[in-house]
Design a protein around this motif. Structure first.
Motif, PDB file in Angstrom:
ATOM      1  N   ASP A  75       0.797  -1.274   0.008  1.00 57.26           N
ATOM      2  CA  ASP A  75       0.053  -0.134   0.035  1.00 57.26           C
ATOM      3  C   ASP A  75       0.827   1.141   0.008  1.00 57.26           C
ATOM      4  N   LEU A  76       1.978   1.168   0.440  1.00 60.45           N
ATOM      5  CA  LEU A  76       2.999   2.415   0.613  1.00 60.45           C
ATOM      6  C   LEU A  76       3.715   2.617  -0.748  1.00 60.45           C
ATOM      7  N   GLY A  77       3.541   1.699  -1.546  1.00 62.23           N
ATOM      8  CA  GLY A  77       4.406   1.601  -2.857  1.00 62.23           C
ATOM      9  C   GLY A  77       5.714   0.972  -3.082  1.00 62.23           C
ATOM     10  N   PHE A  78       5.931   0.335  -1.944  1.00 61.62           N
ATOM     11  CA  PHE A  78       7.189  -0.361  -1.989  1.00 61.62           C
ATOM     12  C   PHE A  78       7.217  -1.586  -3.110  1.00 61.62           C
ATOM     13  N   CYS A  79       8.212  -1.826  -3.798  1.00 65.32           N
ATOM     14  CA  CYS A  79       8.324  -2.963  -4.671  1.00 65.32           C
ATOM     15  C   CYS A  79       8.636  -4.209  -3.712  1.00 65.32           C
ATOM     16  N   VAL A  80       7.720  -5.042  -3.180  1.00 60.54           N
ATOM     17  CA  VAL A  80       7.895  -6.117  -2.316  1.00 60.54           C
ATOM     18  C   VAL A  80       8.343  -7.412  -3.202  1.00 60.54           C
ATOM     19  N   ARG A  81       9.420  -8.057  -2.262  1.00 62.24           N
ATOM     20  CA  ARG A  81       9.899  -9.409  -2.857  1.00 62.24           C
ATOM     21  C   ARG A  81       9.454 -10.167  -1.712  1.00 62.24           C
ATOM     22  N   ILE A  82       9.052 -11.498  -2.004  1.00 65.49           N
ATOM     23  CA  ILE A  82       9.019 -12.477  -1.093  1.00 65.49           C
ATOM     24  C   ILE A  82       9.973 -13.486  -1.101  1.00 65.49           C
ATOM     25  N   LYS A  83      10.802 -13.612  -0.196  1.00 66.69           N
ATOM     26  CA  LYS A  83      11.888 -15.042  -0.133  1.00 66.69           C
ATOM     27  C   LYS A  83      11.554 -15.933   0.707  1.00 66.69           C
TER      28      LYS A  83
ATOM     29  N   PHE B 187       9.462 -12.921  -6.539  1.00 67.95           N
ATOM     30  CA  PHE B 187       9.612 -14.105  -5.369  1.00 67.95           C
ATOM     31  C   PHE B 187      10.800 -14.768  -5.654  1.00 67.95           C
ATOM     32  N   VAL B 188      11.373 -15.188  -4.553  1.00 68.29           N
ATOM     33  CA  VAL B 188      12.718 -16.056  -4.529  1.00 68.29           C
ATOM     34  C   VAL B 188      12.478 -17.359  -3.645  1.00 68.29           C
TER      35      VAL B 188
END
Length: 325
Positions: A177-185, A211-212
């Motif tokens: 929601d804050l505009g981060f590019c979220v990566r899930i590891k 994703f990683v």
């Protein structure tokens, strides 16, 4: 060291002797993995503290076993300054969990002031106010360590609680929601391997596109068969990931695993070379400032020199590190 012959004890002096005695001429390597004149990346362990007790982590990790040691700010400032001087733009802050460092936001701003971008991965729930401060420190990508969105499996893997899981999941949504590019590891284990695709699709619908998926990294421990997926489970996961690539045009899934290596014979494993290992293209700095041969073990027998007295380039060109590669 063959897992099949592992008797529960580790002779780190012998490991170091073996590692530093196997010298491979840079000219025998493909150009893409030849040793660089200047390190391309730096991994900095800023904290040895963590809020979780993940069953797949290193031997001396977790809430009860870690030393809760933090890298002092003057040392971090020196590292940031040298990264700027050497134009190193690939810096990873790690631990423990880097967010447990009491001066984490200040550390981000130190690297920001030296115009050095940093990356980090965390399993800490983060309040919205802190997320906003992280974003203000010029961080656009937030990598969150999340192995499943099944709350019970998460608790089993991490030794935390249902409330902890809810807070971490909320952090993912807040960051989007804050505009981060979220990566899930995610670390692949037998416990969560069958829930990974559901997690990826669910979070993709929420806005996560990156994703990683990482195989178990042994470091200074061996794992029981109850934690290691079978080859059939890995092949099934691999096929399902390929189906996701066909289904979603903009999804990115890094397969940080090698089925060939995982299930090769002990003899064949000797011929696999990890091109990302310390000394080839990057350098590792432990929480006490010492350089390390391996970021997967915290045993001090696998450390050398110290960034407090030896700068990055001198350590990179040292006989101690060159002997490894």
């Amino acid at each position: 060291i063959g897992v099949e012959s592992f008797d529960g004890t580790v002779d780190f002096k012998e490991i170091k002797r073996i590692m530093t005695s196997r010298v491979l001429s840079p000219n025998t390597l493909p150009a893409r993995v030849r040793r660089k004149d200047i390190p391309e990346s730096v991994v900095v362990f800023i904290s040895d503290s963590c809020l979780c007790d993940c069953i797949y982590c290193r031997l001396d990790a977790g809430v009860k076993k870690c030393s809760a040691e933090y890298m002092p700010l003057p040392l971090i400032t020196k590292i940031a300054s040298e990264c700027n001087r050497l134009e190193i733009s690939d810096v990873e802050l790690t631990g423990g969990d880097p967010l447990t460092h009491p001066n984490f936001i200040e550390i981000l701003n130190i690297f920001k002031d030296y115009n050095v971008p940093v990356a980090f991965s965390t399993k800490c729930p983060i309040a919205i106010s802190k997320l906003m401060r992280i974003k203000s420190a010029n961080v656009s990508t937030l990598q969150i360590s999340l192995d499943t969105i099944d709350a019970d499996i998460f608790v089993n893997l991490t030794g935390t609680s249902l409330q902890y899981f809810s807070s971490l999941y909320k952090t993912v949504i807040d960051a989007i929601d804050l505009g981060f590019c979220v990566r899930i590891k995610s670390v692949i284990t037998k416990i969560n391997i069958n829930s990974l695709i559901i997690m990826i699709e669910t979070l993709y619908e929420k806005g996560v596109k990156d994703f990683v998926l990482q195989q178990l990294s042994c470091g200074d421990r061996s794992f029981s068969e109850e934690l290691v997926p079978t080859i059939d489970e890995y092949i099934n996961l691999d096929n399902e990931i390929n189906n996701l690539f066909d289904k979603y045009d903009d999804i990115k899934i890094v397969k940080a695993y090698s089925i060939e290596m995982l299930f090769s014979s002990h003899t064949q494993k000797k011929y696999f070379r990890q091109v990302w290992m310390a000394g080839m293209s990057g350098i590792v700095i432990q929480v006490d400032g010492s350089y390390a041969y391996c970021g997967q073990s915290f045993n001090k027998e696998l450390r050398f020199l110290n960034v407090g007295s030896v700068d990055l380039l001198s350590a990179w060109n040292s006989s101690e590190l060159k002997a490894l590669v």
